[in-house]
Design an enzyme around this catalytic site. Sequence first.
Site, PDB file in Angstrom:
ATOM      1  N   THR A  77       0.527  -1.359   0.329  1.00  0.00           N
ATOM      2  CA  THR A  77       0.070  -0.333  -0.134  1.00  0.00           C
ATOM      3  C   THR A  77       0.706   0.892   0.071  1.00  0.00           C
ATOM      4  OG1 THR A  77      -1.664  -1.370   1.117  1.00  0.00           O
ATOM      5  CG2 THR A  77      -1.633   1.473   1.288  1.00  0.00           C
ATOM      6  N   ASP A 113      10.004  -8.119   3.964  1.00  0.00           N
ATOM      7  CA  ASP A 113       9.451  -7.352   5.061  1.00  0.00           C
ATOM      8  C   ASP A 113       9.532  -8.266   6.599  1.00  0.00           C
ATOM      9  OD1 ASP A 113       6.986  -8.769   4.118  1.00  0.00           O
ATOM     10  OD2 ASP A 113       5.654  -7.369   4.745  1.00  0.00           O
TER      11      ASP A 113
END
Length: 260
Positions: free
Chosen positions: A14, A113
């Site tokens: 995002t 991540d």
Amino acid sequence: MESALLLAIEQGNTNTLFAIHDGADWIAQWRVATEASRTADEYAAWLYQLMAMRGLDFAAIDDCIISSVVPQSLFNLRKLSQRYFNKTPYVIGENAHLGIAVRIDKPKEAGADRLVNAVGGHIAYEGPLLIIDSGTATTFDVVASDGGYEGGAIAPGVNLSLQALHAAAAKLPRIAIERPAHYIGKETVSAMQSGIFWGYIGLIEHLIAGIQAEYGQKMTVIATGGVASLFEGATDRIDYFDHDLTLRGLLEVYRRTLAA
């Protein structure tokens, strides 16, 4: 500036975070919406203006490290570093040294991540750890006492769940997620907020309980990510809310890479 600067880029599905470290502190951070088609030149034009507003210059960037879960964007992030900073970037999953074991069946499938979070958590908290990262997806990651990454679970993010509800049900509006005052909604919006928010708390608490039971050890539970703060005070199953965990991990990976 006289001191050398590290540019850390943490790209999620995002948003993409650009942060600058001066060797002692993070001195600047900016976010931009993640768009896979954004070119290196577009990134540079945007970043140049923001850096100039802080009195920073491209020439002072001494190194660049990138964590990305969007393969289509990685080419242009590399080009940004090579073309505008004249630096070959360190990339999680490629030429960056994590310094931890990845104990899953297919280590190459582990998200950048999630691995960076494992490093950031291990250097700050006593393990074993359960790290919950709330973003586009919500990930639950197990980190052993020695820092090894041991897998976890992936669930849709809370905002993704809201979008799906709106898209699939013709009469349900698009709403913003927030903590409702009551479980029983008296109209559509409050009913949706109750179902999504408290349902998500239930998902989090159930997965924490199941993962801890299966792992068989007491775990320190840490929440991070873009919407993690939404759940502060709503559950006692989370020990710490740490909004700097990913950046801490990226900085540590950079230091380990230089030392390797």
